[in-house]
Design an enzyme around this catalytic site. Structure first.
Site, short mmCIF file in Angstrom:
data_model
loop_
_atom_site.label_atom_id
_atom_site.label_comp_id
_atom_site.label_asym_id
_atom_site.label_seq_id
_atom_site.Cartn_x
_atom_site.Cartn_y
_atom_site.Cartn_z
NE ARG A 1 133.49 -59.52 -76.94
CZ ARG A 1 133.81 -58.98 -78.10
NH1 ARG A 1 133.75 -59.69 -79.20
NH2 ARG A 1 134.20 -57.72 -78.17
CB ALA A 2 136.45 -67.39 -77.35
#
Length: 642
Positions: free
Chosen positions: A275-276
């Site tokens: 997700r980063a």
């Protein structure tokens, strides 16, 4: 007449905080922002002030689900009825820490259900926050049952209500803004990762800035309307800037070279969550759009990294949060072409440019593409794994939970929480048995009432009582307890457990670490545990008893005593320390406190006092030879799950 909010444009300093909030306004899919900082640093003020500069949204008048016009939710009768579309402020919904699941998710609309409507849902806070902002003050204190709800909804963008005969779903996509103070503990990692951005906020250290903050706040409190009017032009300009950025966002381009750089940074900072990478990509594009550009630059990526990576990077136990700026600078410098490394900024788009120099930004990206791709190919993507041993374990069940999921309904003439569905079913069945005519008004009686039986989880309090007197084993005891607390705190915030430490030496015992979930506070409190002197064991047990009584009802406790049992300081003048020790141990046992005794006695001749003390406590006893940081952590976890 409502009081105007403090103007967003009037907030002094805090550029990173303001940028993070504006980025979430430009791209509502970022996942929101977590604002961490000390008390009184304008966290809540900034979050609430954002709503006044957000462009309005289109919605149907009277819609409880904030449906997008033309896309009504299945159960929204208002939108399906063709009601008038209006322009309205972006919803800003506050989720209180004490909210019930019914209030958050929605529940059965009793009036409509009595009229015979099926799936009659009374919309909750998640419906009200759709297409808007869901704000949680002190989000780290949010009960676990609400955290679980938020995780489910944030993952799917849909709120599904399956309770009391209801089976309905509706869209629930919102920007999550949370504030917290690290002194009160950290967030569960699953929820922490759901926040797209994170900002650390501190009060200004410059006296001029602090004085300006005070002047502005006092002026606002004296006449909020007049003060807001002074900033109207700046507020309107900022609103127009956000609206323009929202339109421009779809045209912003981020090159493959910069995407490689994003992945390179995530790997180098040992970020496990993919997700980063996605959020960094979106944040960099939002930075460009907010600046009026259609090309993302390396500076946009760096700025995005400072907001996206700090709360996602893999931290060692007791390591301070944040991002290593020197390491980030080095990684960015390595990815730059020689021209940029030598200080030539020809390829960099100035942050104040009007967007007419896009070709130069694009050329810069092409120039360092080969360098960044080459670096990315050499990455070791297998991040090191923390070797601290932990036990999966489980938290204590709350036998009389007032919060949590409902597991069944039981007859109750005075329920603390009414089980609406079971109550209605009971009334209908009773009416049918009594021969009440179909269509007659349903009459509820006391015998129809049912209450909810809920199952929840609660945290544990692990209280270490550590002998710090001047025996040869003192240093080993100190090392053992430090290592054990270290091992426990690596996952304590996941389980919401608390840890406290009492040390005893000389003439008295003292609380070295008050009950806390904060890894940072624990590290500070345990940095130096003093040793030496006599052994006031009765004082330690008395203080432990007082500490546990003060924490009664807050968290189920576990007492961990590290001692050889050789107390030599009495509570009363002329008293017998050993008799006092056994008497206090029996008091602890009488209150049902689970305990574990770690015998630190050494030498060829041993008195076995610790084993006798363990027997009085009704506790298990381990020897010093068995005591290692990992073994202690595992034993404690096993004891807590019994």
């Amino acid at each position: 007449m409502s009081v105007p909010l403090f103007p967003f444009s009037a907030i002094v300093g805090q550029p990173q905080l303001k940028n993070a909030l504006l980025l979430c306004a430009v791209d509502t899919t970022l996942g929101g922002v977590l604002i961490r900082g000390d008390k009184g640093t304008a966290k809540s003020t900034a979050a609430r002030a954002l709503t006044a500069v957000l462009p309005p949204v289109e919605r149907v008048a009277g819609c409880a689900f904030n449906c997008l016009p033309g896309q009504p939710a299945e159960q929204c009768a208002v939108c399906r009825g063709g009601a008038k579309t209006i322009s309205a402020n972006v919803p800003f919904v506050t989720l209180p820490l004490g909210a019930t699941e019914d209030r958050v998710l929605g529940t059965l609309d009793l009036q409509r259900a009595l009229k015979g409507e099926k799936n009659a849902l009374q919309a909750g806070l998640l419906a009200a926050a759709h297409r808007g902002i869901l704000y949680i003050d002190e989000v780290n204190l949010l009960p676990d049952h609400l955290v679980d709800v938020l995780l489910d909804v944030a993952a799917m963008g849909v709120n599904s209500v399956q309770r009391e005969g209801l089976s309905v779903s509706h869209p629930a996509r919102f920007t999550l803004i949370g504030t917290m103070n690290l002194e009160e503990g950290d967030l569960r990692p699953q929820l922490l990762d759901r926040f797209g951005l994170m900002v650390e906020v501190v009060a200004p250290r410059d006296k001029t800035l602090r004085a300006d903050v005070v002047r502005r706040r006092l002026a606002y409190e004296a006449d909020p309307a007049a003060y807001a009017a002074q900033w109207r032009d700046e507020q309107e300009a900022l609103c127009a800037r956000i609206a323009a950025a929202q339109v421009l966002l779809s045209q912003v381009v981020l090159s493959d070279a910069l995407l490689d750089l994003i992945s390179h940074l995530c790997c180098e900072f040992e970020v496990a969550s993919l997700r980063a990478d996605i959020v960094m990509h979106k944040t960099a594009r939002a930075f460009a759009a907010l600046d009026g550009r259609t090309q993302v630059t390396p500076d946009d990526v760096r700025a995005a990294a400072e907001l996206v990576l700090p709360h996602r990077r893999r931290r060692k136990p007791f390591e301070q949060p944040g991002l290593d700026q020197d390491k980030l600078d080095d990684l960015m410098q390595q990815a730059m072409p020689p021209e940029r490394q030598d200080g030539n900024d020809q390829g960099q788009s100035d942050s104040s440019s009007d967007g007419n120099d896009q070709s130069e930004g694009g050329d810069s990206q092409q120039m360092f593409a080969a360098a960044s791709v080459g670096n990315a190919r050499q990455l070791k993507v297998d991040a090191p794994v923390n070797n601290v041993s932990t036990l999966a374990g489980r938290r204590s069940d709350a036998a009389d939970a007032t919060r949590g999921r409902m597991i069944r309904a039981v007859p109750d003439s005075n329920p603390a929480s009414l089980a609406v569905g079971a109550t209605l079913r009971s009334a209908v069945l009773r009416s049918a048995a009594e021969g009440v005519e179909e269509g007659a008004v349903l009459q509820l009686q006391a015998g129809d009432l049912h209450g909810k039986v809920k199952a929840g989880k609660t945290a544990n309090l692990i209280l270490f009582v550590v002998d710090a007197s001047g025996s040869m084993a003192a240093q080993r005891r100190m090392e053992a307890v430090k290592g054990a607390v270290l091992a426990l705190l690596t996952d304590v915030y996941q389980r919401r457990d608390q840890v406290a430490v009492i040390g005893f030496r000389g003439d008295k015992a003292s609380v070295l670490l008050a009950p806390t979930r904060s890894v940072d506070l624990a590290e500070q409190g345990l940095r130096e545990l003093p040793t030496g002197g006599r052994t006031p064991l009765p004082h330690a047990l008395q203080l432990a008893l007082q500490t546990l009584e003060q924490s009664a009802g807050v968290a189920p406790p576990l007492l961990v005593l590290l001692s050889d049992g050789k107390g030599n300081v009495a509570l009363e003048n002329g008293g017998d320390p050993w008799r006092e020790t056994l008497a206090l141990a029996e008091q602890l046992a009488a209150r049902g406190t689970p305990a574990l005794v770690l015998d630190t006695e050494t030498g060829y001749v041993r008195l076995g006092r610790a084993a006798q003390l363990a027997q009085a406590l009704g506790a298990e006893c381990m020897t010093l030879e068995e005591l290692t940081a990992d073994n202690l952590a595992l034993t404690i976890r096993a004891r807590m799950t019994q």
